[in-house]
Design a protein around this motif. Structure first.
Motif, mmCIF file in Angstrom:
data_model
loop_
_atom_site.group_PDB
_atom_site.id
_atom_site.type_symbol
_atom_site.label_atom_id
_atom_site.label_comp_id
_atom_site.label_asym_id
_atom_site.label_seq_id
_atom_site.Cartn_x
_atom_site.Cartn_y
_atom_site.Cartn_z
ATOM 1 N N LEU A 172 0.836 -1.197 0.000
ATOM 2 C CA LEU A 172 0.000 0.000 0.000
ATOM 3 C C LEU A 172 0.873 1.251 0.000
ATOM 4 O O LEU A 172 1.954 1.269 0.600
ATOM 5 C CB LEU A 172 -0.879 0.012 1.249
ATOM 6 N N ARG A 173 0.397 2.298 -0.642
ATOM 7 C CA ARG A 173 1.071 3.600 -0.582
ATOM 8 C C ARG A 173 0.534 4.370 0.641
ATOM 9 O O ARG A 173 -0.532 4.038 1.175
ATOM 10 C CB ARG A 173 0.794 4.419 -1.842
ATOM 11 N N ASP A 174 1.241 5.434 1.011
ATOM 12 C CA ASP A 174 0.768 6.266 2.124
ATOM 13 C C ASP A 174 -0.668 6.720 1.857
ATOM 14 O O ASP A 174 -0.966 7.211 0.757
ATOM 15 C CB ASP A 174 1.640 7.530 2.271
ATOM 16 N N ASN A 175 -1.516 6.589 2.825
ATOM 17 C CA ASN A 175 -2.917 7.048 2.768
ATOM 18 C C ASN A 175 -3.797 6.315 1.760
ATOM 19 O O ASN A 175 -4.983 6.639 1.620
ATOM 20 C CB ASN A 175 -3.003 8.557 2.470
ATOM 21 N N GLU A 176 -3.237 5.380 1.013
ATOM 22 C CA GLU A 176 -4.030 4.718 -0.041
ATOM 23 C C GLU A 176 -5.239 3.972 0.528
ATOM 24 O O GLU A 176 -6.353 4.072 0.008
ATOM 25 C CB GLU A 176 -3.151 3.747 -0.827
ATOM 26 N N LEU A 177 -4.989 3.244 1.629
ATOM 27 C CA LEU A 177 -6.071 2.445 2.206
ATOM 28 C C LEU A 177 -7.181 3.360 2.731
ATOM 29 O O LEU A 177 -8.370 3.091 2.535
ATOM 30 C CB LEU A 177 -5.490 1.577 3.332
ATOM 31 N N LEU A 178 -6.763 4.449 3.349
ATOM 32 C CA LEU A 178 -7.737 5.410 3.881
ATOM 33 C C LEU A 178 -8.611 5.958 2.750
ATOM 34 O O LEU A 178 -9.843 5.963 2.842
ATOM 35 C CB LEU A 178 -6.986 6.550 4.574
ATOM 36 N N HIS A 179 -7.961 6.387 1.656
ATOM 37 C CA HIS A 179 -8.710 6.972 0.544
ATOM 38 C C HIS A 179 -9.619 5.956 -0.125
ATOM 39 O O HIS A 179 -10.720 6.281 -0.561
ATOM 40 C CB HIS A 179 -7.753 7.587 -0.475
ATOM 41 N N ALA A 180 -9.156 4.703 -0.204
ATOM 42 C CA ALA A 180 -9.935 3.672 -0.905
ATOM 43 C C ALA A 180 -11.280 3.421 -0.234
ATOM 44 O O ALA A 180 -12.242 3.011 -0.886
ATOM 45 C CB ALA A 180 -9.134 2.374 -0.956
ATOM 46 N N PHE A 181 -11.353 3.666 1.085
ATOM 47 C CA PHE A 181 -12.589 3.320 1.797
ATOM 48 C C PHE A 181 -13.252 4.526 2.460
ATOM 49 O O PHE A 181 -14.007 4.376 3.417
ATOM 50 C CB PHE A 181 -12.304 2.181 2.790
ATOM 51 N N LEU A 182 -13.022 5.702 1.868
ATOM 52 C CA LEU A 182 -13.630 6.906 2.442
ATOM 53 C C LEU A 182 -15.145 6.955 2.273
ATOM 54 O O LEU A 182 -15.814 7.734 2.947
ATOM 55 C CB LEU A 182 -13.007 8.165 1.826
ATOM 56 N N SER A 183 -15.689 6.127 1.375
ATOM 57 C CA SER A 183 -17.155 6.113 1.245
ATOM 58 C C SER A 183 -17.797 5.354 2.413
ATOM 59 O O SER A 183 -19.011 5.406 2.606
ATOM 60 C CB SER A 183 -17.594 5.517 -0.090
ATOM 61 N N LEU A 184 -16.969 4.633 3.182
ATOM 62 C CA LEU A 184 -17.454 4.041 4.434
ATOM 63 C C LEU A 184 -17.135 5.028 5.554
ATOM 64 O O LEU A 184 -16.360 5.957 5.371
ATOM 65 C CB LEU A 184 -16.733 2.718 4.706
ATOM 66 N N LYS A 185 -17.701 4.801 6.716
ATOM 67 C CA LYS A 185 -17.323 5.640 7.861
ATOM 68 C C LYS A 185 -16.101 4.986 8.537
ATOM 69 O O LYS A 185 -16.201 3.860 9.048
ATOM 70 C CB LYS A 185 -18.484 5.762 8.847
#
Ligand SMILES: C[S@@+](CC[C@H](N)C(=O)[O-])C[C@H]1O[C@@H](n2cnc3c(N)ncnc32)[C@H](O)[C@@H]1O
Length: 184
Positions: free
Chosen positions: A145-158
């Motif tokens: 994973l890249r920095d912040n990638e996982l966070l951005h990928a699931f921003l449509s969830l809470k």
């Protein structure tokens, strides 16, 4: 991919099934999920799937390695599914809990989001690219994973929990990104 099956089957053939318990992130957050169907993506030795099955979830444990799936003890709440996650379909709105640990297939991101039922929980933890990530050769950078990638990928969830950290692993220090999120 056929090569993945051969490679992982070889690894698992020469290894006893691990008796270790579930990952810390699973132990810590699984209670947020309503009891129901759970999906363990790339389940490996089944340590997380078995833990959830013991807690009363009905678990689909998907992995490409038939060798490792045969080593998972039979459990009435656990269905081992031998499948290639490069082509596997996750049924929409089916799962109250999805685990994705130490595995990365970006193709699955939208299917994971859709596969969660309303109120369903995602627990995702995998390796992160970073300085000193020499535990991984350049050939496997796609699996980091890249920095912040996982966070951005699931921003449509809470997002309930997100962390990028450098923590001791079996052989070396590894960078990991960890996310827990709920589908509203
Ligand atoms: C590092 S292990 C992680 C296992 C487990 N999630 C854990 O954390 O212990 C990665 C797993 O991914 C599985 N795998 C690799 N490529 C796959 C693919 N294309 N489809 C399904 N499973 C795959 C391997 O067989 C292996 O069990």
């Amino acid at each position: 991919m056929h090569e993945d099956r051969i490679r992982w089957n070889e690894k698992y053939s020469s290894r006893e099934a691990s008796g270790s318990g579930p990952a810390e992130i699973v132990r810590r957050f699984y209670t947020l999920a309503p009891k129901g169907k759970a999906l363990d993506i790339a389940a490996g030795t089944g340590k997380n799937a078995l833990f959830l099955a013991d807690q009363g979830f009905s678990v689909d444990a998907v992995d490409i390695s038939d060798v490792v799936l045969r080593k998972i003890p039979i459990h009435p709440n656990l269905s081992p599914i031998c499948a290639d996650l490069d082509t596997f379909d996750i049924t929409a709105e089916r799962y109250s809990l999805i685990l994705n640990l130490r595995f990365l297939n970006r193709r699955l991101f939208p299917y994971i989001r859709e596969g969660l039922a309303k109120g369903g929980i995602l627990i995702f933890e995998s390796y992160l690219e970073g300085p000193g990530a020499d535990y991984c050769k350049s050939s496997c950078r796609d699996y980091l994973l890249r920095d912040n990638e996982l966070l951005h990928a699931f921003l449509s969830l809470k997002v309930l929990f997100y962390q990028e950290s450098r923590i001791p692993d079996q052989k070396d220090f590894c960078h990991k990104a960890s996310l827990v999120a709920v589908k509203q």
